[in-house]
Design a protein around this motif. Structure first.
Motif, PDB file in Angstrom:
ATOM      1  N   LYS A 182       0.853  -1.185   0.000  1.00  0.00           N
ATOM      2  CA  LYS A 182       0.000   0.000   0.000  1.00  0.00           C
ATOM      3  C   LYS A 182       0.895   1.244   0.000  1.00  0.00           C
ATOM      4  N   LYS A 183       0.488   2.248  -0.757  1.00  0.00           N
ATOM      5  CA  LYS A 183       1.220   3.508  -0.760  1.00  0.00           C
ATOM      6  C   LYS A 183       1.089   4.149   0.621  1.00  0.00           C
TER       7      LYS A 183
ATOM      8  N   PRO B 276      -6.776  -2.846  -4.358  1.00  0.00           N
ATOM      9  CA  PRO B 276      -5.319  -2.768  -4.286  1.00  0.00           C
ATOM     10  C   PRO B 276      -4.738  -1.722  -5.236  1.00  0.00           C
ATOM     11  N   GLU B 277      -5.359  -1.565  -6.397  1.00  0.00           N
ATOM     12  CA  GLU B 277      -4.913  -0.573  -7.364  1.00  0.00           C
ATOM     13  C   GLU B 277      -5.087   0.834  -6.796  1.00  0.00           C
ATOM     14  N   LEU B 278      -6.237   1.097  -6.195  1.00  0.00           N
ATOM     15  CA  LEU B 278      -6.478   2.402  -5.587  1.00  0.00           C
ATOM     16  C   LEU B 278      -5.471   2.689  -4.475  1.00  0.00           C
ATOM     17  N   LEU B 279      -5.230   1.690  -3.630  1.00  0.00           N
ATOM     18  CA  LEU B 279      -4.351   1.886  -2.478  1.00  0.00           C
ATOM     19  C   LEU B 279      -2.887   1.962  -2.885  1.00  0.00           C
TER      20      LEU B 279
ATOM     21  N   GLU C  71     -13.574  11.901   0.989  1.00  0.00           N
ATOM     22  CA  GLU C  71     -12.220  11.940   0.449  1.00  0.00           C
ATOM     23  C   GLU C  71     -11.262  11.438   1.522  1.00  0.00           C
ATOM     24  N   LEU C  72     -10.313  10.594   1.122  1.00  0.00           N
ATOM     25  CA  LEU C  72      -9.388   9.975   2.056  1.00  0.00           C
ATOM     26  C   LEU C  72      -7.945  10.265   1.655  1.00  0.00           C
ATOM     27  N   GLY C  73      -7.140  10.724   2.608  1.00  0.00           N
ATOM     28  CA  GLY C  73      -5.709  10.806   2.375  1.00  0.00           C
ATOM     29  C   GLY C  73      -5.132   9.404   2.418  1.00  0.00           C
TER      30      GLY C  73
ATOM     31  N   ASP D 266      -3.958   7.227   5.848  1.00  0.00           N
ATOM     32  CA  ASP D 266      -4.813   6.519   6.809  1.00  0.00           C
ATOM     33  C   ASP D 266      -5.966   5.781   6.133  1.00  0.00           C
ATOM     34  N   THR D 267      -5.786   5.449   4.863  1.00  0.00           N
ATOM     35  CA  THR D 267      -6.857   4.789   4.113  1.00  0.00           C
ATOM     36  C   THR D 267      -6.714   3.269   4.191  1.00  0.00           C
ATOM     37  N   THR D 268      -7.855   2.593   4.327  1.00  0.00           N
ATOM     38  CA  THR D 268      -7.904   1.128   4.263  1.00  0.00           C
ATOM     39  C   THR D 268      -9.025   0.722   3.311  1.00  0.00           C
ATOM     40  N   GLN D 269      -9.019  -0.542   2.905  1.00  0.00           N
ATOM     41  CA  GLN D 269     -10.102  -1.041   2.054  1.00  0.00           C
ATOM     42  C   GLN D 269     -11.446  -0.886   2.761  1.00  0.00           C
ATOM     43  N   GLU D 270     -11.454  -1.136   4.070  1.00  0.00           N
ATOM     44  CA  GLU D 270     -12.706  -1.029   4.813  1.00  0.00           C
ATOM     45  C   GLU D 270     -13.248   0.395   4.799  1.00  0.00           C
TER      46      GLU D 270
END
Length: 503
Positions: free
Chosen positions: A248-249, A459-462, A479-481, A484-488
């Motif tokens: 994950k980035k 996974p592509e987004l993350l 909108e998520l930075g 602190d972003t997760t799939q959930e």
């Protein structure tokens, strides 16, 4: 579970299309007289599994039992004979015909050699009464609102003496009051012993109407929950809990004060409601959401491919007028469509001609094309994006999916577009080619391009995004930075309630 209570059992179902595995381990068990929710992300295999059950596709392998019999449906008519009917999201009604005509189309009652319309009307009336629908069977369908048309689709399904109804996103076009009416009819059908498979991305509905919920992920069965004993977070985790294929980035490398190259303000259309966001130089914004969220529709508005009701677009701080795709291109915006074969490429033209399509002014003088210059320049840009080819004279049709995608990118790079919209950039592309597309996108960012990336793959987004904007039903829900972003968290926003009528 006692096997005799099952009306449908599907075990170990596999299905591939041209080498792409749509189902690797499909499984579903449906009890008599229950409402079973069927959920999963885009591409999870839900629709493929249901099309196999309803006879649209044949399974490559696996066992399907209906009642106590093993079945292998060759077409939908065989499934209908066994009482299995699929009601699609896109209504399949003839608008100019009456309700009765639609319910019994192709199966009209006859009196000798003459159609017995009176009998069809009477039978239609009985079916409508069975659903507590007070509608005249002679009413022309186009005069009915969408919600009532959907009820007619259900009535049509009942007319086959169906034991199983498959409903695919039945509330997608319904208002809250209309959803309540649909739920009333579903409960009525359940009382009559009819089993229903309910496919929906609206997770909150499942807790209202289903008895159990089956989750699929990446073409495989994951788990079935008793609705009364599960929670929203459990469903979301089951839907997105696959292993991520790369790191994950962890953070964005784009400075907060980086130049804003694109600003979209209060974009409105019949499908999009008050969408606003900014894109900075050297940034990748990922757009997430479930099917029908409005991501592609928003991209097409920005690119001038569809009509918008209102909204402003600013490029590098200056308001621009974009009414057509040509306007967008002239303002440095390129669009790599999710459907590259229909909207991104001319398959029967060469690589050189495809790259040249928006760039003919570079190779034409006095109406004459300088083919030598065209071949040299397009070869240079094709090599830059690593198109694997014997020469630029090769037909695009003969390239792999990954190389076709690179050709689309190449034509916009030659046009020197600074803002690139990638709509599902790796759809239908093998793993190796995906990696090459990702590397190319990263290289574009390094040279100062900015990217909007629409993707249904978590996974592509993350792995690629600096920020992620999530949509649902035409609204931006959050909108998520990336830090602190997760799939959930993405999925929570993707299924978040949107307030009717809000902007």
């Amino acid at each position: 579970m006692i096997k005799e209570s099952l009306i449908v059992s599907m075990q170990n179902i596999k299905k591939s299309f041209g080498g792409v595995h749509a189902l690797t381990d499909g499984k579903l068990e449906l009890r008599e007289g229950e409402v079973l929710g069927l959920i999963g992300e885009n591409g999870a295999g839900k629709s493929t599994l249901m099309k196999i059950l309803s006879g649209v596709f044949g399974a490559d392998s696996g066992v399907i039992e209906v009642g106590q019999s093993v079945v292998d449906y060759k077409d939908p008519s065989m499934a209908l004979e066994d009482g299995i009917c699929m009601i699609y999201q896109e209504l399949n009604l003839v608008q100019k015909l009456s309700i009765a005509d639609n319910i019994f189309i192709g199966r009209e009652a006859q009196k000798g050699v003459v159609l017995d319309r009176k009998k069809d009307i009477e039978n239609s009336k009985q079916i409508l009464e069975q659903l507590d629908l007070d509608i005249n069977p002679n009413t022309i369908v186009e005069k009915l609102p969408v919600a009532k048309q959907q009820m007619i689709e259900i009535a049509k399904g009942i007319s086959y003496n169906s034991k199983v109804l498959i409903m695919d996103e039945p509330t997608a076009a319904l208002a809250v009051s209309e959803i309540e009416e649909l739920f009333r009819i579903i409960r009525k059908l359940k009382e009559q012993g009819i089993s229903i498979i309910y496919i929906s991305h609206r997770l909150e509905e499942l807790f209202t109407i289903t008895d159990r919920i089956t989750v699929m992920r990446d073409g495989a069965y994951i788990k079935t929950f008793e609705t009364c004993n599960c929670h929203m977070d459990e469903l979301i985790h089951s839907m997105v809990g696959r292993e991520v294929s790369w790191e994950k980035k962890e953070k964005s490398n784009v400075a907060v004060d980086a130049e804003t190259v694109l600003e979209v303000e209060d974009m409105e259309s019949p499908d999009i409601h008050g969408a606003s966001f900014k894109l900075r130089r050297g940034e990748i914004i990922g757009f997430g959401g479930l099917m029908g969220a409005g991501r592609t529709e928003l991209a097409r508005l920005i690119f001038g491919a569809d009509w918008r009701r209102k909204g402003k677009v600013y490029v590098k701080g200056k308001e621009v007028t974009i009414r057509t795709p040509n306007d967008a291109v002239m303002n440095g915006i390129g669009y790599i469509s999710e459907d590259r074969k229909d909207f991104g490429l001319s398959l029967d033209l060469s690589i050189a001609d495809n790259i040249a399509l928006p760039n003919w002014e570079l190779f034409t003088k006095g109406g004459v094309v300088n083919h030598k210059h065209q071949y040299e320049k397009t070869a240079e840009i094709a090599e830059l994006v690593s198109v694997k080819m014997p020469s630029v004279k090769q037909l695009v049709r003969n390239l792999s999916g990954g190389n076709q995608q690179k050709v689309v990118i190449a034509k916009w790079l030659l046009k020197n577009c600074d803002i690139l919209i990638f709509d599902e950039p790796t759809r239908g592309i093998d793993v190796g080619a995906k990696s090459e597309i990702y590397d190319l996108m990263r290289e574009l960012i390094k040279i100062g391009k900015s990217i909007i990336m629409i993707s249904s793959e978590m996974p592509e987004l993350l792995g690629m995004s600096d920020r992620i904007i999530v949509m649902r039903e035409g609204y931006i829900t959050g909108e998520l930075g990336i830090e602190d972003t997760t799939q959930e968290k993405i999925m929570e926003l993707a299924v978040k309630n949107v307030k009717a009528g809000s902007n």
